[in-house]
Design a protein around this motif. Structure first.
Motif, PDB file in Angstrom:
ATOM      1  N   GLY A  45       5.311   1.350  -2.471  1.00 24.79           N
ATOM      2  CA  GLY A  45       5.948   1.336  -1.405  1.00 24.79           C
ATOM      3  C   GLY A  45       5.483   1.535   0.278  1.00 24.79           C
ATOM      4  O   GLY A  45       5.134   0.400   1.019  1.00 24.79           O
ATOM      5  N   GLU A  46       4.365   2.227   0.553  1.00 24.13           N
ATOM      6  CA  GLU A  46       3.900   2.547   1.004  1.00 24.13           C
ATOM      7  C   GLU A  46       2.828   2.585   1.282  1.00 24.13           C
ATOM      8  O   GLU A  46       2.078   1.925   2.559  1.00 24.13           O
ATOM      9  CB  GLU A  46       4.401   4.159   1.595  1.00 24.13           C
ATOM     10  CG  GLU A  46       5.432   5.411   1.641  1.00 24.13           C
ATOM     11  CD  GLU A  46       5.754   4.463   3.255  1.00 24.13           C
ATOM     12  OE1 GLU A  46       4.889   5.350   4.099  1.00 24.13           O
ATOM     13  OE2 GLU A  46       7.290   3.585   2.848  1.00 24.13           O
ATOM     14  N   MET A  83      -2.883  -6.065  10.068  1.00 22.46           N
ATOM     15  CA  MET A  83      -3.158  -5.969   8.795  1.00 22.46           C
ATOM     16  C   MET A  83      -3.832  -6.064   8.330  1.00 22.46           C
ATOM     17  O   MET A  83      -4.985  -6.673   8.232  1.00 22.46           O
ATOM     18  CB  MET A  83      -2.403  -7.565   8.246  1.00 22.46           C
ATOM     19  CG  MET A  83      -1.182  -7.935   8.154  1.00 22.46           C
ATOM     20  SD  MET A  83      -0.592  -9.773   8.408  1.00 22.46           S
ATOM     21  CE  MET A  83      -1.351 -10.186   6.868  1.00 22.46           C
ATOM     22  N   ILE A  84      -4.058  -4.427   8.165  1.00 22.85           N
ATOM     23  CA  ILE A  84      -5.406  -4.008   7.592  1.00 22.85           C
ATOM     24  C   ILE A  84      -5.732  -4.020   5.719  1.00 22.85           C
ATOM     25  O   ILE A  84      -5.424  -3.063   5.355  1.00 22.85           O
ATOM     26  CB  ILE A  84      -6.219  -3.050   8.333  1.00 22.85           C
ATOM     27  CG1 ILE A  84      -6.142  -3.541  10.028  1.00 22.85           C
ATOM     28  CG2 ILE A  84      -7.167  -2.386   8.069  1.00 22.85           C
ATOM     29  CD1 ILE A  84      -6.285  -2.078  10.475  1.00 22.85           C
ATOM     30  N   TYR A  85      -7.234  -4.959   5.270  1.00 24.88           N
ATOM     31  CA  TYR A  85      -7.175  -4.986   4.487  1.00 24.88           C
ATOM     32  C   TYR A  85      -8.421  -3.760   3.929  1.00 24.88           C
ATOM     33  O   TYR A  85      -9.704  -4.458   4.140  1.00 24.88           O
ATOM     34  CB  TYR A  85      -7.463  -6.162   3.481  1.00 24.88           C
ATOM     35  CG  TYR A  85      -5.984  -6.962   3.547  1.00 24.88           C
ATOM     36  CD1 TYR A  85      -5.401  -7.570   2.347  1.00 24.88           C
ATOM     37  CD2 TYR A  85      -5.752  -7.237   5.324  1.00 24.88           C
ATOM     38  CE1 TYR A  85      -4.688  -7.524   2.405  1.00 24.88           C
ATOM     39  CE2 TYR A  85      -4.555  -8.548   5.230  1.00 24.88           C
ATOM     40  CZ  TYR A  85      -3.949  -8.796   3.820  1.00 24.88           C
ATOM     41  OH  TYR A  85      -2.704  -9.738   4.075  1.00 24.88           O
ATOM     42  N   ASN A 115      -3.901  -1.174   0.515  1.00 22.38           N
ATOM     43  CA  ASN A 115      -3.074  -1.917   2.306  1.00 22.38           C
ATOM     44  C   ASN A 115      -2.351  -1.056   2.318  1.00 22.38           C
ATOM     45  O   ASN A 115      -1.662   0.245   1.480  1.00 22.38           O
ATOM     46  CB  ASN A 115      -2.330  -3.184   1.495  1.00 22.38           C
ATOM     47  CG  ASN A 115      -2.759  -4.254   2.074  1.00 22.38           C
ATOM     48  OD1 ASN A 115      -3.580  -4.835   0.788  1.00 22.38           O
ATOM     49  ND2 ASN A 115      -2.547  -4.490   3.571  1.00 22.38           N
ATOM     50  N   CYS A 116      -1.711  -0.619   3.233  1.00 25.06           N
ATOM     51  CA  CYS A 116      -1.103   0.202   4.182  1.00 25.06           C
ATOM     52  C   CYS A 116       0.856  -0.163   4.499  1.00 25.06           C
ATOM     53  O   CYS A 116       0.108  -1.373   5.705  1.00 25.06           O
ATOM     54  CB  CYS A 116      -1.528   1.435   4.871  1.00 25.06           C
ATOM     55  SG  CYS A 116      -2.832   2.485   4.786  1.00 25.06           S
ATOM     56  N   CYS A 117       1.350   0.567   4.169  1.00 28.87           N
ATOM     57  CA  CYS A 117       2.713  -0.483   5.054  1.00 28.87           C
ATOM     58  C   CYS A 117       2.923  -0.336   6.171  1.00 28.87           C
ATOM     59  O   CYS A 117       4.305   0.480   6.549  1.00 28.87           O
ATOM     60  CB  CYS A 117       3.710  -0.339   3.751  1.00 28.87           C
ATOM     61  SG  CYS A 117       5.142  -1.683   3.782  1.00 28.87           S
ATOM     62  N   ASP A 121       8.390  -9.430   4.231  1.00 24.70           N
ATOM     63  CA  ASP A 121       9.448 -10.493   3.475  1.00 24.70           C
ATOM     64  C   ASP A 121       8.992  -9.975   1.935  1.00 24.70           C
ATOM     65  O   ASP A 121       9.142  -9.886   0.926  1.00 24.70           O
ATOM     66  CB  ASP A 121      10.136 -11.513   4.070  1.00 24.70           C
ATOM     67  CG  ASP A 121      10.948 -11.136   5.228  1.00 24.70           C
ATOM     68  OD1 ASP A 121      10.938  -9.826   5.618  1.00 24.70           O
ATOM     69  OD2 ASP A 121      11.120 -12.059   5.874  1.00 24.70           O
ATOM     70  N   PHE A 122       7.480 -10.024   1.640  1.00 30.94           N
ATOM     71  CA  PHE A 122       6.805 -10.388   0.552  1.00 30.94           C
ATOM     72  C   PHE A 122       6.213  -9.006  -0.033  1.00 30.94           C
ATOM     73  O   PHE A 122       5.549  -8.493  -1.008  1.00 30.94           O
ATOM     74  CB  PHE A 122       6.271 -11.008   1.090  1.00 30.94           C
ATOM     75  CG  PHE A 122       6.269 -12.631   1.060  1.00 30.94           C
ATOM     76  CD1 PHE A 122       6.943 -13.117  -0.171  1.00 30.94           C
ATOM     77  CD2 PHE A 122       6.603 -13.062   2.474  1.00 30.94           C
ATOM     78  CE1 PHE A 122       7.952 -14.891   0.337  1.00 30.94           C
ATOM     79  CE2 PHE A 122       7.135 -14.591   1.840  1.00 30.94           C
ATOM     80  CZ  PHE A 122       7.482 -15.584   1.095  1.00 30.94           C
ATOM     81  N   TRP A 123       6.246  -7.914   1.133  1.00 34.98           N
ATOM     82  CA  TRP A 123       5.320  -6.508   0.301  1.00 34.98           C
ATOM     83  C   TRP A 123       6.342  -6.092  -0.950  1.00 34.98           C
ATOM     84  O   TRP A 123       4.456  -6.003  -1.769  1.00 34.98           O
ATOM     85  CB  TRP A 123       6.050  -5.140   1.203  1.00 34.98           C
ATOM     86  CG  TRP A 123       5.780  -4.251   0.881  1.00 34.98           C
ATOM     87  CD1 TRP A 123       5.841  -3.208   0.216  1.00 34.98           C
ATOM     88  CD2 TRP A 123       4.353  -3.332   1.934  1.00 34.98           C
ATOM     89  NE1 TRP A 123       4.809  -2.425   0.172  1.00 34.98           N
ATOM     90  CE2 TRP A 123       3.539  -2.806   0.790  1.00 34.98           C
ATOM     91  CE3 TRP A 123       2.727  -4.055   2.920  1.00 34.98           C
ATOM     92  CZ2 TRP A 123       2.768  -2.016   1.422  1.00 34.98           C
ATOM     93  CZ3 TRP A 123       2.024  -3.910   2.478  1.00 34.98           C
ATOM     94  CH2 TRP A 123       1.562  -2.008   1.527  1.00 34.98           C
TER      95      TRP A 123
END
Lengths: 329, 211
Positions: B43-44, B127-129, B151-153, B175-177
């Motif tokens: 989730g997070e 958006m950091i990977y 990844n962090c949400c 929307d695709f998290w």
């Protein structure tokens, strides 16, 4: 006083439709959301839900040695794509089986969990001492009526719905009690599944049949909602009785696709044998799914006296969810 | 400067001085479930990892090259460099007509390769990977590499900070998290297969210049 599910009868259309009836075979093969069924049943043109309900109700009353004219106080129905736009079919069913009930309710919402919502309506009428007995009639009619049409059967999604009918007889008694029920609504998700009739509304003149559209942009979220909501309901009904999900003998859910079925039994730690479904032969039966599978599982003696049976599911793009526990006595 | 305090004064810690091993056993049993809901695990944060049968130096070299993303990602294509500090613009073909801006931030000593990205604009790459490459010899006792990808949400996943820049009707990346675990798992498998294929055949590791 409790509400008891005395008996249940399924009635399936005899028209069996194989996978080759539908188009986009390649898409269905490659997209797991649209695969996993061998066949499904379709209503024929002109067939009515009220006829199927009538036959099922008569069989049920005969088996129980009951008189429709005296032993039914309440008729409840849910038909996914109704016989008539305005009038509902409860009164028609009553006429066809020779019943004369005090109350008839045709409910249109709660889709795949309508059986559970209607059980709750029956229970509420019984607690208010307005009725002692009821038949609950569930129908999925959208398969033949929408996806049997020439212009829609070409869609990949057309293979997923199947038609089916079931009628349950419930009474105000402790004979076969429903021990626990839970419900939840999610109005924020209420517009994520809609009929698609192009630029026309469904009541406007048009040349195409139309289809059912989920908001494709929200696929990930709808999958996540279903994965969470249904195990949540199963856990809640178990907690009400200080039970664990692993104390359930049999689980019956709605059956949208194989992924959901797998995820729900994994989340509740039940085996494939404990999670009963009729997806392969009947496909997605919407609101008729839970009662049809229950009726078949009783008839083929999978569910036996003493079993703790859990019914649970969610509807549409997850606007409603529900769960129930029945001790099969 | 304020005086340091002993950790025993910090509330909420579980240390052997105050929580004996029997109590600790109960705490750990309570935290340990048989199954975990997807959103509790992913989730997070969305951490994934994989073993890759290819030496860590080669994995680093490949991952640190911006053009490699054209090969192993599912949908990042058509790159052009916008500035000397390594800012690129490409198309993310998962969203129709979507520009993706990105920079590779790598540190060879630490063996980390981070991708700083954003849809629709390149001013705020939120958006950091985060990727860390570890010699498998150290952690698994065998040759090759282990890659950790995190990844962090970020709150922007829940709400597009630049809605005016979005192409009309295009769904938002956030929307695709709930599919990030699945999507990234597929892409990490792509990375593994490419690296193992080239390493096993002793081919050049760098991405092809043409797409």
């Amino acid at each position: 006083m409790n509400i008891s599910l005395i008996d249940i009868e399924e009635n399936m259309p005899d028209q069996i439709i194989g996978n080759d009836f539908f188009g986009e075979e390649e898409i269905r093969r490659r997209n797991r959301m649209f695969s996993g069924t061998s066949e499904r049943r379709h209503l024929r043109k002109g067939e009515l839900a009220s006829d199927y309900f009538g036959v099922a109700a008569k069989n049920l009353m005969e088996r129980l040695n009951l008189d429709p004219a005296k032993d039914i106080d309440l008729i409840l129905t849910n038909v996914s794509l109704p016989d008539e736009a305005f009038t509902g079919c409860g009164a028609v069913v009553s006429k066809k089986i020779g019943a004369r009930t005090k109350h008839i309710i045709d409910m249109h919402n709660t889709g795949c969990v309508s059986f559970l919502y209607l059980l709750d309506v029956a229970k509420t009428y019984m607690l208010a001492k307005k009725v002692n007995s009821a038949i609950i009639c569930l129908a999925q009619t959208a398969a033949g009526r929408i996806f049997g049409q020439e212009d829609t059967r070409q869609l990949a999604q057309a293979a997923i719905p199947g038609d089916g009918f079931a009628v349950a007889y419930v009474t105000s008694s402790d004979e076969r009690p429903i021990l626990s029920m839970e419900f939840e609504t999610y109005p924020e998700n209420s517009e994520d599944m809609r009929g698609n009739t192009g630029d026309k509304k469904w009541w406007e003149a048009r040349e195409t049949t139309g289809s059912i559209d989920f908001n494709e942009n929200k696929t990930a979220m709808i999958v996540a909602r279903g994965n969470k909501a249904v195990p949540g309901m199963i856990k809640k009904v178990c907690e009400n009785l200080d039970m664990k999900t692993t104390d359930i003998n049999y689980l019956i859910t709605n059956q949208p696709n194989l992924n959901f079925l797998r995820n729900w039994r994994e989340a509740t730690q039940l085996t494939k044998d404990q999670h009963l479904d009729t997806f392969d032969k009947y496909a997605n039966l919407f609101g008729a799914g839970i009662p049809v599978t229950l009726a078949e599982s009783i008839k083929n003696k999978t569910i036996m006296p003493g079993d703790m049976v859990c019914l649970a599911g969610f509807s549409h793009a997850c606007d409603y969810s529900a769960g129930a526990l029945i001790q099969w006595t | 400067m304020k005086e340091q305090i002993h950790v025993s004064k910090i509330p909420g810690l579980s240390r052997v001085e105050h929580v004996d091993k029997h109590e600790m056993g109960g705490i750990m049993a309570d935290i340990t479930h048989a199954v975990y809901p997807h959103d509790q695990v992913y989730g997070e944060y969305c951490p994934i990892q994989s073993y890759i049968n290819c030496p860590p130096e080669k994995v680093f070299e490949y991952m640190a090259n911006p053009l490699s993303l054209r090969e192993w990602t599912y949908s990042m294509r058509d790159f052009e460099m916008l500035s000397d500090d390594g800012l690129f613009r490409g198309k993310d073909k998962i969203g129709s007509n979507t520009d993706i801006y990105f920079k590779v931030v790598a540190n060879k000593e630490a063996m980390v390769v981070d991708y700083h990205c954003a849809w629709d604009q390149g001013d705020e790459l939120w958006m950091i990977y985060l990727n860390r490459i570890i010699p498998a010899e150290l952690v698994l006792g065998k040759p090759g590499s282990v890659v950790f990808w995190q990844n962090c949400c970020h709150p922007n996943y829940k709400k597009n900070p630049y809605p005016d820049l979005a192409p009309k009707g295009r769904p938002w990346v956030g929307d695709f998290w709930d599919f990030f675990y699945a999507g990234h798992t597929v892409e990490l498998e792509n990375l593994k297969r490419i690296l193992e294929h080239r390493h096993a055949r002793d081919l050049p590791m760098s991405p092809l210049a043409i797409q």
